[in-house]
Scaffold this motif. Sequence first.
Motif, PDB file in Angstrom:
ATOM      1  N   TYR A 412       0.899  -1.051   0.012  1.00 27.30           N
ATOM      2  CA  TYR A 412       0.095   0.061   0.091  1.00 27.30           C
ATOM      3  C   TYR A 412       0.698   1.252  -0.130  1.00 27.30           C
ATOM      4  CZ  TYR A 412      -3.570  -2.951   1.707  1.00 27.30           C
ATOM      5  OH  TYR A 412      -4.689  -4.102   2.063  1.00 27.30           O
ATOM      6  N   ALA A 413       0.502   2.347  -0.492  1.00 27.95           N
ATOM      7  CA  ALA A 413       0.998   3.513  -0.628  1.00 27.95           C
ATOM      8  C   ALA A 413       0.120   4.718   0.142  1.00 27.95           C
ATOM      9  CB  ALA A 413       1.286   4.239  -2.000  1.00 27.95           C
ATOM     10  N   HIS A 423      -5.512   7.497   3.987  1.00 31.58           N
ATOM     11  CA  HIS A 423      -5.760   6.042   3.319  1.00 31.58           C
ATOM     12  C   HIS A 423      -4.703   5.439   2.853  1.00 31.58           C
ATOM     13  CE1 HIS A 423     -10.408   7.203   3.895  1.00 31.58           C
ATOM     14  NE2 HIS A 423      -9.928   8.305   3.519  1.00 31.58           N
ATOM     15  N   TRP A 424      -4.675   4.089   2.985  1.00 33.66           N
ATOM     16  CA  TRP A 424      -3.659   3.277   2.432  1.00 33.66           C
ATOM     17  C   TRP A 424      -4.307   2.647   1.009  1.00 33.66           C
ATOM     18  CZ3 TRP A 424       0.823   3.239   3.965  1.00 33.66           C
ATOM     19  CH2 TRP A 424       1.349   3.847   5.339  1.00 33.66           C
ATOM     20  N   LEU A 425      -3.531   2.888  -0.049  1.00 29.82           N
ATOM     21  CA  LEU A 425      -4.033   2.681  -1.278  1.00 29.82           C
ATOM     22  C   LEU A 425      -3.167   1.431  -1.980  1.00 29.82           C
ATOM     23  CD1 LEU A 425      -3.615   6.424  -2.858  1.00 29.82           C
ATOM     24  CD2 LEU A 425      -5.677   5.284  -1.771  1.00 29.82           C
ATOM     25  N   THR A 520      -7.029   0.063   6.761  1.00 25.29           N
ATOM     26  CA  THR A 520      -6.721   0.695   5.567  1.00 25.29           C
ATOM     27  C   THR A 520      -6.871   2.373   5.343  1.00 25.29           C
ATOM     28  OG1 THR A 520      -8.807   0.024   4.696  1.00 25.29           O
ATOM     29  CG2 THR A 520      -7.085  -1.195   4.120  1.00 25.29           C
ATOM     30  N   ALA A 521      -7.279   2.645   6.705  1.00 28.24           N
ATOM     31  CA  ALA A 521      -7.657   4.571   6.914  1.00 28.24           C
ATOM     32  C   ALA A 521      -6.938   4.576   8.056  1.00 28.24           C
ATOM     33  CB  ALA A 521      -9.007   4.649   6.911  1.00 28.24           C
ATOM     34  N   PHE A 522      -6.500   5.906   8.417  1.00 24.61           N
ATOM     35  CA  PHE A 522      -5.789   6.390   9.645  1.00 24.61           C
ATOM     36  C   PHE A 522      -6.082   7.757   9.914  1.00 24.61           C
ATOM     37  CE2 PHE A 522      -2.879   6.450   6.016  1.00 24.61           C
ATOM     38  CZ  PHE A 522      -2.544   7.784   6.119  1.00 24.61           C
ATOM     39  N   LYS A 523      -5.604   8.578  11.050  1.00 21.31           N
ATOM     40  CA  LYS A 523      -5.781   9.617  11.398  1.00 21.31           C
ATOM     41  C   LYS A 523      -4.411  10.161  11.746  1.00 21.31           C
ATOM     42  CE  LYS A 523      -8.400  12.266  14.911  1.00 21.31           C
ATOM     43  NZ  LYS A 523      -9.221  11.914  16.064  1.00 21.31           N
ATOM     44  N   TRP A 524      -4.030  11.353  11.080  1.00 22.32           N
ATOM     45  CA  TRP A 524      -2.801  11.899  11.224  1.00 22.32           C
ATOM     46  C   TRP A 524      -2.394  13.215  11.643  1.00 22.32           C
ATOM     47  CZ3 TRP A 524      -0.678  16.014   8.665  1.00 22.32           C
ATOM     48  CH2 TRP A 524      -1.384  16.516   7.562  1.00 22.32           C
ATOM     49  N   ASP A 525      -1.198  13.644  12.175  1.00 18.57           N
ATOM     50  CA  ASP A 525      -1.037  15.018  12.323  1.00 18.57           C
ATOM     51  C   ASP A 525       0.634  15.337  12.163  1.00 18.57           C
ATOM     52  OD1 ASP A 525      -0.027  14.010  14.698  1.00 18.57           O
ATOM     53  OD2 ASP A 525      -0.737  15.648  15.726  1.00 18.57           O
ATOM     54  N   LEU A 526       0.882  16.430  12.110  1.00 20.73           N
ATOM     55  CA  LEU A 526       2.334  16.949  12.232  1.00 20.73           C
ATOM     56  C   LEU A 526       2.857  16.888  13.721  1.00 20.73           C
ATOM     57  CD1 LEU A 526       2.586  19.732   9.545  1.00 20.73           C
ATOM     58  CD2 LEU A 526       3.797  17.335   9.587  1.00 20.73           C
TER      59      LEU A 526
END
Length: 663
Positions: A412-413, A423-425, A520-526
Motif C-alpha cells: 500500500y501507498a 488512506h492506504w491505497l 486501510t485508513a488512519f488519522k494523522w498530524d504533524l
Amino acid sequence: MRQEHHHYHDDLQAVDDRRLNPSQATDLDTIVSRSRRQVLKGGLALAAFGLFGGSLLGCQRSTPGAQPLVAPLMGFTGVAAQTGADFDRILVADGYRAEAFFSWGDAVLDSAPPWRDDASQDWQAQLLQAGDNHDGMHFFPFEEAPNAHGLLVINHEYINPTLHSDGFSYTELQDGRRQRPLDQVRKEQAAHGVSVLEIRRDTEGQWQRVSGSRYHRRISAMTPMVVSGPLRGDRRMRTASDPSGTEVLGTLNNCSMGVTPWGTYLTCEENFHNYFVNRDAADHASRPTHQRYGIGQGQRSAYYAWESVDARFDATPDEQQPHQGHVNEPHRFGWVVEIDPFDPYSTPIKRTAMGRLGRECSVLSMGDDGRMAVYSGDDARGEYVWKFIPDGRHDPANRAASRDLLDSGILYAARFDEDGRGHWLPLIWGVQGLTAANGFADQQAVLLNARGAADILGATPMDRPEWVAVHPESREVYVTLTNNHERGDRSPLDAANPRPNNQHGQILRWREDGADPAATAFKWDLFLLAGDQPGATDAEGQPLPDNLIGTIQGDIFSSPDGLAFDGGGRLWIQTDSDEEAAHTVNTGCNQLLCADPQTREVRRFLVGPRGAEITGITWTPDYRTLWINVQHPGISYPASDGHSRPRSTTVMITHEDGRVIGS
C-alpha cells in the motif's frame, strides 16, 4: 582528507536525493493553496497542526501488565549544539559515556588482518573486516543472558573516497566513459553490505567481540542471494549471468532495516540507482523501471563507474546476449533482504512481494491477532510512505511457520488528506488504473515499478520520507521527512508537507483505525516541524525567514532521519543535515535527541563529530546499553587527533550508574 570526504558526501547526497517523481498530484490544489497561505503568515499556523489539539497518544490501547508512561520521560540534561568547524568528537549528556566500539576496518572474521591507517589493504582483507558507512543495525540477544550476550548486525550503506589510500581513481576515456581500477571496485563492493558480530559483556562489564564465534559473518555486494516471491524467475529478473532470474549477486546501499518476530534481520536497499547506467537514451526513456528509479543515463554511471570493470552494472541492452545482457540487473535491487543472523550458512533472501523502492526501512507492527504491517519510507524528494501487509498471521508458538510470511501480501501507498484523515491505497493489478493500458502487464510489473503505480493511484508525494518508528504501546506510527529544498511542481505543498522551501524537515505521525496495523485508513498530524525557534537570527544577526522556523518545544535540530522508540516510550531522533549550510548556523553538528510523544518536549542527548551523520540505533533488552552509528565523520574521528583517517564507527553509550538510557 576531510575536504575530499566532505565534497564526496555532498555530491552523493545531490544524486541520492534528486526528485524522480513525475506525478503532479493536482487533486491537492485546495490543500496547496491553504497550506501556502498559512505557512507564509508566520510558520507556526499550520493547517494540519491544529487538527487534533494534542497528541494522538490519548487513545492508547490497554495492554495487560503494561506500565503507564511516567512523566517526565527524560531524566537527563540536554547538551549544547556544536557549531565549531573543528569539532571532532562526541559530546553526550552528563553522566553518560560514549565509546567507539566497532569501526570500519575492524575485524569481523577472526582471520582479518589489523586495519591500516593508510587504507592500503586490498579487497580480500576488506571482505573480512567491517564495511564502510555504518547505518541501520539491531542487537539480537541470546536467551540465556539477553543483556550481556548477543549478535550485533550492522548495515554498511556505501563507500567514501577514504576507503582507498588516494581516494577514487578514474581514467577519462575519449568516448566519455570512465575507467576504474578493478582492485578499487572490488574493495568498494566488499565494503558494502552487512556485518554480523557475536558480542559479550565480560566479568568487568566490558563488551567485547567474541573470538572464534561461528556467527561472525560479512555479507557484501558479492554475496549470492535468493530471489523469492512473485518476481522469482520472472523474465524481467533474468540476465546474461542469471538466465533463471532466481539468484542475485550481492546487496547494495543498505540503509535502515527492520527485524521480524521470528528472529531475522531485514536490510533495505535504498539508492541502488547510483550503481547502474543505461547508455542507450531511447531504451532508457522507454523503460519506466529505469527512468522512474533514476538509473544513470549517458556514457557513465551516476557516481561509481563500476560498469567499467563489472559488466552487470552496465544496464545498456545488448541484443547479442541472452536476456539483452544486463538490462534487467537494476530490477534485482531495491528489495527487502531477509537475513538469518543465527545461521551463518543461510542464504539471504530478496523478498519481492514487498515491492521495489529506494527503501529506507522495514519497521514491523504486530496486531493482537497476529496480523502485521511493515512500514517503509522511500527516500527521495516527492516519493511515498508505504505499508506491506502479509496475507498470513504470525504465530509466536510456531516461529518456523512464519519464515515465508513476507512472500505474499498487499503493498500500500499512503494518501494524507487535508482533513487529518489518511488512506492506504492498495497496489493491486487491474484495480484503479493499474492495467496494461497504463503500462502494467501484471502484478509483477506493479511491484517492479511500485513508484509508478503509486503515481497513478494518487498517493501523496512527501518531503523525503525516511525512518519509521512504532510506539510500543499505542502502535502510533511516526515517520521522518528529512527535507525538501527543491520542491518544484512535482512535489507540491500540502497539509503534510507545508513548507515551500523545506530546509529542515518534519516528523509526521498517524494512528491506524482501531490501532490495527492491517487497517486501510488512519488519522494523522504533524508532530513537529524541525528548525530554529521563533526570533532566531543568522550569523550576521539578521532574523531568519519563516521557512527556517520550526515548532520544536525544546532543543532545535535540522533534518530528522533516524527514528526509534525505546521500551519506555521515548522517541529517539537522529539527524542528517549539512552543518556547513547557512540554514544550520544554529543547529550545528548532527545529533541524537530524545522526545516525549505526549508533551512534545525535545532534548539533545548527543552531538556527533563534524561532517558525520548520526544514524543506526539499537539497545540491549534492558535499555541500559545503547549503540548508535557515526557515519562518514569529516575530520579524524574516532581517533580525534586531527590527522588520522576518519572511520565510520559504532558507538556504545552507557550511564556511569548503569541506569536506563535517557531516564
